[in-house]
Design an enzyme around this catalytic site. Structure first.
Site, PDB file in Angstrom:
ATOM      1  CE  LYS A  74       0.749   1.540   4.577  1.00 19.31           C
ATOM      2  NZ  LYS A  74       1.301   2.798   4.812  1.00 19.31           N
ATOM      3  CG  ASP A  78      -0.674  -0.021   8.433  1.00 26.09           C
ATOM      4  OD1 ASP A  78      -1.676   0.929   8.789  1.00 26.09           O
ATOM      5  OD2 ASP A  78       0.407   0.254   8.330  1.00 26.09           O
TER       6      ASP A  78
END
Length: 301
Positions: free
Chosen positions: A11, A137
């Protein structure tokens, strides 16, 4: 037994703001995160010999009980009384300790893979509740696409994908500790005007015009990480000199991504060649050309 596999995607942070330091060890954040096509591959073989084993193509990567993949496997194995031996093999490409959630996405992939292999029947929401115990995350990494992430990272709101573009990812030869960066961040001392305007960014993201989106990208952690390692600023400026619309650190760094519109593919390739093989190769140890994740195929080196 037959080897099963899954891909674990990295990401980038299109916008990252920190609201406050909480009484616990975490911070309240407001982030826009986008999955990219750069990914690791994870392979699982079930064995008769009990235990969880992990091997990797990187000899420096810890593979013991502190590894998030091992923790993820252990979490589900204990909860669902899985007695098989679990042998994981990791083909790592996402930069390690680079601000791209590499460890978190591998852990999320393990949760998905075990849920499939053992038919545990867990929904993504069920996996999120377990994933947040592993890291802030991990809930996002259980998804693909673009999301607003709030709280410590566990409150997720789906967003439109970043419009099609070319992303150059460059990680310097050093790493930064997320914990150290957050500990050095004094949120209360940062003027309001220096915080990324996430609300305005979201408005233009939903409109879908890349030229309106890029000027609003920001990362409040850059100030801290660049103070620790000024080379990050040098890398950003060099990427901008190649015509990138924006060059921004992802997460707590030190990976920097540069965004090029599709019509500027030649500029992106020139920057890639310079950083990978040419005059700027001293600025980055790992360099990739990729793009925002989408269902369709596309660039993925």
């Amino acid at each position: 037994m037959e080897e099963q596999q899954i891909q674990a995607y990295g990401k980038i942070n299109l916008s990252l703001d920190v609201k406050r330091k909480r009484p616990d060890v975490y911070h309240d954040v407001c982030m826009v995160m986008q999955t990219v096509k750069l990914h690791d591959r994870i392979f699982l073989t079930r064995e008769k010999t009990p235990g969880i084993r992990l091997s990797s193509n990187l000899d420096f990567l810890p593979t013991g009980e502190d590894n998030l993949m091992v923790k993820a496997a252990k979490l589900l194995a204990e909860e669902f009384s899985i007695k098989d031996g679990l042998s994981f093999r990791l083909e790592k490409r996402i930069p390690v300790s680079g601000g791209m959630a590499g460890g978190s996405t591998d852990a999320a992939a393990v949760l998905h893979l075990m849920n499939q292999v053992y038919a545990l029947g867990l929904s993504v929401k069920d996996l999120e509740k377990r994933g947040v115990k592993l890291g802030a995350d991990v809930p996002f990494c259980l998804h693909r696409g673009c999301y607003l992430s709030e709280g410590i990272g566990e409150i997720l709101t789906p967003l439109p994908n970043l419009p099609a573009c070319i992303l150059l990812l460059a990680k310097p030869a050093f790493s930064l500790s997320t914990k150290a960066v957050y500990e050095a961040l004094n949120v209360s001392a940062i003027p309001k005007e220096e915080h990324p305007d996430v609300e305005k960014f979201l408005y233009f993201l939903k409109k879908g015009n890349l030229s309106e989106i890029t000027p609003l990208m920001g990362n409040i952690l850059e100030k801290v990480s660049i103070a620790m390692r000024p080379e990050i600023q040098v890398l950003k400026e060099r990427l901008l000199s190649y015509g990138a619309k924006v060059a921004l650190m992802s997460g707590s760094g030190p990976t920097v991504f540069a965004l090029f519109p599709l019509e500027h593919k030649a500029r992106a390739e020139k920057a890639y060649q310079a950083l990978r093989y040419g005059e700027d190769r001293h600025l980055a140890q790992q360099v990739y050309l990729t793009e925002p994740w989408a269902e369709e195929g596309g660039i993925d080196e």
